[in-house]
Design a protein around this motif. Structure first.
Motif, PDB file in Angstrom:
ATOM      1  N   ILE A  29      42.998  52.193  47.761  1.00 45.62           N
ATOM      2  CA  ILE A  29      44.434  51.924  47.869  1.00 45.62           C
ATOM      3  C   ILE A  29      44.614  50.441  48.170  1.00 45.62           C
ATOM      4  O   ILE A  29      44.046  49.924  49.141  1.00 45.62           O
ATOM      5  CB  ILE A  29      45.092  52.752  48.988  1.00 45.62           C
ATOM      6  N   THR A  30      45.391  49.746  47.363  1.00 48.50           N
ATOM      7  CA  THR A  30      45.570  48.303  47.537  1.00 48.50           C
ATOM      8  C   THR A  30      46.887  47.985  48.235  1.00 48.50           C
ATOM      9  O   THR A  30      47.704  48.864  48.499  1.00 48.50           O
ATOM     10  CB  THR A  30      45.518  47.593  46.176  1.00 48.50           C
ATOM     11  N   GLY A  31      47.073  46.703  48.488  1.00 39.73           N
ATOM     12  CA  GLY A  31      48.257  46.257  49.215  1.00 39.73           C
ATOM     13  C   GLY A  31      49.562  46.585  48.531  1.00 39.73           C
ATOM     14  O   GLY A  31      50.592  46.766  49.184  1.00 39.73           O
ATOM     15  N   ASP A  32      49.560  46.697  47.206  1.00 44.85           N
ATOM     16  CA  ASP A  32      50.803  46.996  46.507  1.00 44.85           C
ATOM     17  C   ASP A  32      51.013  48.504  46.340  1.00 44.85           C
ATOM     18  O   ASP A  32      51.915  48.960  45.644  1.00 44.85           O
ATOM     19  CB  ASP A  32      50.833  46.322  45.129  1.00 44.85           C
ATOM     20  N   GLY A  33      50.136  49.274  46.985  1.00 39.54           N
ATOM     21  CA  GLY A  33      50.290  50.720  46.941  1.00 39.54           C
ATOM     22  C   GLY A  33      49.622  51.390  45.770  1.00 39.54           C
ATOM     23  O   GLY A  33      49.642  52.620  45.644  1.00 39.54           O
ATOM     24  N   SER A  34      49.010  50.613  44.878  1.00 37.13           N
ATOM     25  CA  SER A  34      48.345  51.205  43.722  1.00 37.13           C
ATOM     26  C   SER A  34      46.996  51.783  44.141  1.00 37.13           C
ATOM     27  O   SER A  34      46.467  51.464  45.202  1.00 37.13           O
ATOM     28  CB  SER A  34      48.152  50.159  42.624  1.00 37.13           C
ATOM     29  N   SER A  35      46.447  52.621  43.287  1.00 34.95           N
ATOM     30  CA  SER A  35      45.189  53.288  43.600  1.00 34.95           C
ATOM     31  C   SER A  35      44.278  53.260  42.389  1.00 34.95           C
ATOM     32  O   SER A  35      44.730  53.393  41.253  1.00 34.95           O
ATOM     33  CB  SER A  35      45.463  54.736  44.007  1.00 34.95           C
TER      34      SER A  35
END
Length: 388
Positions: free
Chosen positions: A272-278
């Motif tokens: 899970i990244t900072g922009d909410g993507s996975s």
């Protein structure tokens, strides 16, 4: 040298004196829904000569001093097990430690990577062994075989500061001393990948006593004999630590999330990244092979699934006697440093990663492959563990 004379018979004897599985986890995501693992997601360099670092949490009962030699881990009595655990995880990565191991028969110094489902990679030093260091690994808490450990030459690790590195990717684990690779484990060599360490891990540093008066005889022999506390204190110095989180190739990782029903293969872990993507690493063909059998092996190998690990082991005397005060024993740190020698007989701390029953021993350079035991396992009967 004790390591030269420790026979398979002794290892088996040690096993009979230990309780099964010493490793444990607060929450195994392959068995239930667990909180996401906070990701380090970057590279950090820690200088313990400058004092405590916020990336690490002290185990209960752990009180450290910091000086010009780094973090000072001290053993004064059998129930002491100072341990610290990182509060963030790496999902593949490179960890480099500069350390001077503690001296003394029965005293163990540990550097361990460990995951929520008991994958593990270790370095460990025996205080009375002036000629070598041990490496070990486990997968899914599997301790059905004890052929994963190896020894590597290093001169006077209790007197010198040396650099020990673990370079861990989805394809291999490499153990490196002072810039020289001494061992490599490839994915396929770890029981077709099903026992290859491949899930997000914390870093655990700790020192503990395996030669106390209540330690099983086999454990004490493995650790170089009974500890003479008239020679205390026994001190290890952890000087610097450099950590790089590979995040399975994903940038800006913030959390590692286990898919529902995860079998403990790296492809079932979402970044899970900072922009909410996975994103996950399930594209590799190796993943499918791990997925197919990781779960079945894990359940059979770790019936005591929630049992603790390597560094996660604290000395038994503290638990068995119930005298464990807030420090050393009971909490003795979820990582209670046994670093990986959990194996009863072989003392393999957390899982038999690799080389299951009959797989060929892992090749080593400058190190003779032994019956492979890990501190945690050996320390089993005498330690009490807890996870941070």
């Amino acid at each position: 040298m004790f390591s030269k004379i420790l026979s398979a018979t002794t290892v088996v004897l040690a096993a009979t004196q230990m309780v099964s599985a010493q490793t444990s986890t607060a929450c195994d995501p392959t068995k239930k829904t667990c909180p996401d693992d906070p990701a380090l997601g970057t590279s950090v360099s820690i200088d313990f000569t400058k004092g405590k670092n916020d990336l690490f949490t002290d185990a209960a009962g752990t009180t450290l001093k910091y000086d010009g030699n780094g973090a000072v881990f001290t053993i004064n009595k059998a129930t002491d097990a100072p341990t610290i655990t990182s509060n963030k995880y790496i999902f593949f990565g490179k960890v480099e430690l500069v350390v001077q191991a503690a001296p003394g028969a029965g005293i163990v110094t540990s550097f361990v990577l460990q995951s929520d489902d008991l994958d593990e990679i270790d370095w460990e030093w025996i205080g009375s062994d002036k000629a070598q260091v041990q490496s070990n690994y486990f997968g899914k808490g599997d301790t059905t075989t004890f052929d994963r450990g190896a020894y590597h030459a290093v001169a006077n690790p209790q007197d010198n500061y040396d650099t020990y590195t673990i370079d861990w990717t989805k394809d291999y684990v490499r153990w490196i001393i002072n810039g020289n690779q001494v061992r490599e484990l490839k994915y396929a060599d770890a029981k077709s990948g099903t026992r290859f360490p491949q899930t997000p891990m914390q870093i655990k540093l700790g020192t503990w006593c395996a030669g106390g008066p209540d330690s099983p005889e086999g454990t004490a022999q493995w650790a170089g004999g009974r500890t003479d506390f008239s020679q205390a204190p026994f001190v290890a110095h952890y000087k610097t630590l450099t950590i790089t989180d590979y995040s399975n190739g994903v940038k800006n990782a913030e959390k590692y999330s286990w898919s529902s029903g995860s079998d403990g293969s790296y492809g079932s872990i979402n970044v899970i990244t900072g922009d909410g993507s996975s994103s996950s690493g399930s594209s590799s063909s190796a993943t499918s092979s791990a997925k197919s059998s990781a779960t079945s092996g894990a359940s059979s190998a770790t019936k005591s699934s929630e049992t603790k690990s390597t560094l996660s082991t604290a000395t038994v005397s503290a638990t068995a006697s119930g005298s464990a005060t807030s420090g050393s024993g009971s909490s003795a740190s979820s990582t209670a440093t046994s670093s990986g020698n959990n194996a009863s007989a072989s003392a393999s701390s957390s899982g038999s990663a690799s080389a299951a029953n009959t797989s060929a021993p892992v090749a080593t350079t400058n190190g003779a492959l032994k019956t492979g035991f890990s501190v945690s396992a050996l320390a089993a009967g005498l330690m009490v563990v807890f996870m941070l």
